[in-house]
Write an enzyme that holds these catalytic residues in place. Structure first.
Site, PDB file in Angstrom:
ATOM      1  N   GLU A  60     -29.122  23.661   1.013  1.00 22.19           N
ATOM      2  CA  GLU A  60     -30.020  24.912   1.682  1.00 22.19           C
ATOM      3  C   GLU A  60     -30.383  24.850  -0.138  1.00 22.19           C
ATOM      4  OE1 GLU A  60     -26.330  25.305   2.357  1.00 22.19           O
ATOM      5  OE2 GLU A  60     -27.459  25.091   4.484  1.00 22.19           O
ATOM      6  N   THR A  65     -38.027  23.008   3.250  1.00 21.13           N
ATOM      7  CA  THR A  65     -38.694  23.642   3.426  1.00 21.13           C
ATOM      8  C   THR A  65     -40.214  23.663   1.868  1.00 21.13           C
ATOM      9  OG1 THR A  65     -37.537  25.612   3.616  1.00 21.13           O
ATOM     10  CG2 THR A  65     -39.625  26.190   3.121  1.00 21.13           C
ATOM     11  N   ARG A 195     -34.142  27.138   9.441  1.00 26.15           N
ATOM     12  CA  ARG A 195     -33.096  26.518   8.827  1.00 26.15           C
ATOM     13  C   ARG A 195     -32.653  25.508   9.559  1.00 26.15           C
ATOM     14  NH1 ARG A 195     -32.118  22.759   5.635  1.00 26.15           N
ATOM     15  NH2 ARG A 195     -29.829  22.696   5.280  1.00 26.15           N
ATOM     16  N   ASP A 217     -38.254  13.286   1.495  1.00 26.96           N
ATOM     17  CA  ASP A 217     -37.075  14.059   0.828  1.00 26.96           C
ATOM     18  C   ASP A 217     -35.749  13.875   2.172  1.00 26.96           C
ATOM     19  OD1 ASP A 217     -35.497  16.930   2.146  1.00 26.96           O
ATOM     20  OD2 ASP A 217     -36.185  17.620   3.251  1.00 26.96           O
ATOM     21  N   GLN A 221     -26.743  17.836   1.574  1.00 27.06           N
ATOM     22  CA  GLN A 221     -25.294  17.875   1.964  1.00 27.06           C
ATOM     23  C   GLN A 221     -24.291  16.562   1.398  1.00 27.06           C
ATOM     24  OE1 GLN A 221     -27.523  18.389   3.678  1.00 27.06           O
ATOM     25  NE2 GLN A 221     -27.410  20.784   4.507  1.00 27.06           N
TER      26      GLN A 221
END
Length: 370
Positions: A60, A65, A195, A217, A221
């Site tokens: 997050e 993005t 998301r 990317d 987590q």
């Protein structure tokens, strides 16, 4: 999208999401996942070399993005097929938001209207939100959104939504009536705001000024971090993304751990890794827009008790956080560069990556490590 980062040309596109078991370590052991790509190749005029950049950071933080923005800037953006594929995830985001608002209403003691109570309870008992479970319930979802108890919570500036919901909540509030219809087609902005948890590795490749850039990317987590080491070979730069606004939030995976503290632990592991001593480190201090608003009402001392700056001072708080990260660098020969970013703002990311390009290519031309 217009010219940016020099003369940009697509040479290859490779998106390779994988889902493989992982562990919770910062570096861990190599992932067994193989990267299988579908590519469209082109000639690179006056080829000067390859620059490999890796996006790292906690979940997050905004890494994915930024990756999506780079696809928009340097490749052909998203195809009609891509738009269709993003639809279920976007609808799930909206349903998760309504689920969060239902929980907030319940905790506040607010009652849903009678015609919404059964569906509201059903939503609250759903452990995971899956598109197919709600694809036939658009009308009921919209009725729930219109419920006065849900509207009260949506308009409450202190509503206790989780971080993953809160970041884009105001955007989805304005779009719910457009999204909860059978013929909904996602917009580019919907995709940027959406998301979806990154599992595995995804790459994009493009050319700028004769250099072949590869941007990777990988999931942030804890369960995804064992895969990071598989991306370390022949790296030029790591773009480490930190969400400035997460200083008063805890992890979804572990509610006892502060998100900023987790990011600092990860960053320390990266800058202290001997295998990465030659790799450029560029710190992306992301979600500056959310941070600017939050710092006015939420004390930075929730994460940094020793902070002695003025309350609510954005600039002082920002400098303190930046210096906390930079101080973790134990390599006297490495300079940590930093950029302030808003990942959902394409112009901001274009400018930030333009600076990154200048730094990396400038040092490559001079034959020096960054």
């Amino acid at each position: 999208m217009g010219a940016c980062m020099g003369s940009s040309k697509q040479i290859k596109q490779a998106e390779t999401p994988h889902s493989t078991p992982g562990g919770g370590g910062v570096i861990g052991t190599p992932s067994t996942a193989s990267t299988t790509t579908t590519t469209t190749t082109g000639e690179v005029t006056g080829y000067k070399g390859e620059i490999k950049m890796l996006l790292l950071g906690a979940g997050e933080s905004g890494k994915s993005t930024i990756w999506k923005q780079m696809k928009l800037i340097h490749l052909e953006g998203f195809s009609e097929e891509d738009l269709v594929l993003f639809k279920p995830g976007i609808v799930e985001n909206v349903v998760q938001l309504l689920q969060g608002l239902c929980l907030c209403a319940k905790e506040k003691g607010d009652q849903l209207q009678e015609n919404n109570r059964e569906f509201g309870e059903f939503l609250l008992t759903a452990e995971t939100v899956v598109y197919n479970d709600f694809a036939d319930n658009y009308a009921q979802l919209f009725y729930l959104w219109q419920d006065p108890a849900i509207q009260d919570r949506a308009n409450d500036p202190d509503v206790k939504l989780s971080l993953v919901l809160l970041d884009s909540a105001n955007y989805w509030y304005k779009c719910i009536d457009r999204i909860l219809v059978e013929d909904y087609q996602p917009s580019i902005k919907d995709i940027i705001k959406s998301r979806t948890k990154t599992t595995g590795i995804q790459d994009i490749l493009f050319e700028i000024d004769g250099y072949r850039f590869k941007l990777t990317d990988v999931g942030g987590q804890r369960s995804e971090r064992r895969k990071w080491i598989a991306c370390f070979q022949n790296l030029t730069a790591i773009l480490f993304v930190v969400a400035l606004s997460e200083y008063d939030q805890t992890l979804n995976e572990d509610v006892t751990t502060n998100r900023m503290t987790e990011s600092m632990k990860l960053f320390k592991g990266v800058v202290g890794n001997d295998a990465l001593h030659h790799v450029s480190i560029i710190l992306f201090l992301n979600k500056e827009d959310l941070f600017s608003e939050k710092i006015k009402r939420s004390d930075l001392r929730k994460c940094f008790p020793e902070y002695s700056g003025p309350d609510g001072d954005k600039e002082a708080a920002f400098e303190y956080i930046k210096n906390q990260f930079i101080s973790l660098n134990s390599n006297p020969n490495r300079k940590i560069y930093s950029q302030v970013t808003v990942a959902t703002d394409i112009d901001n990311i274009r400018s930030a990556m333009d600076t990154v390009k200048d730094i990396i290519i400038g040092h490559a031309v001079n034959g020096k490590p960054v």
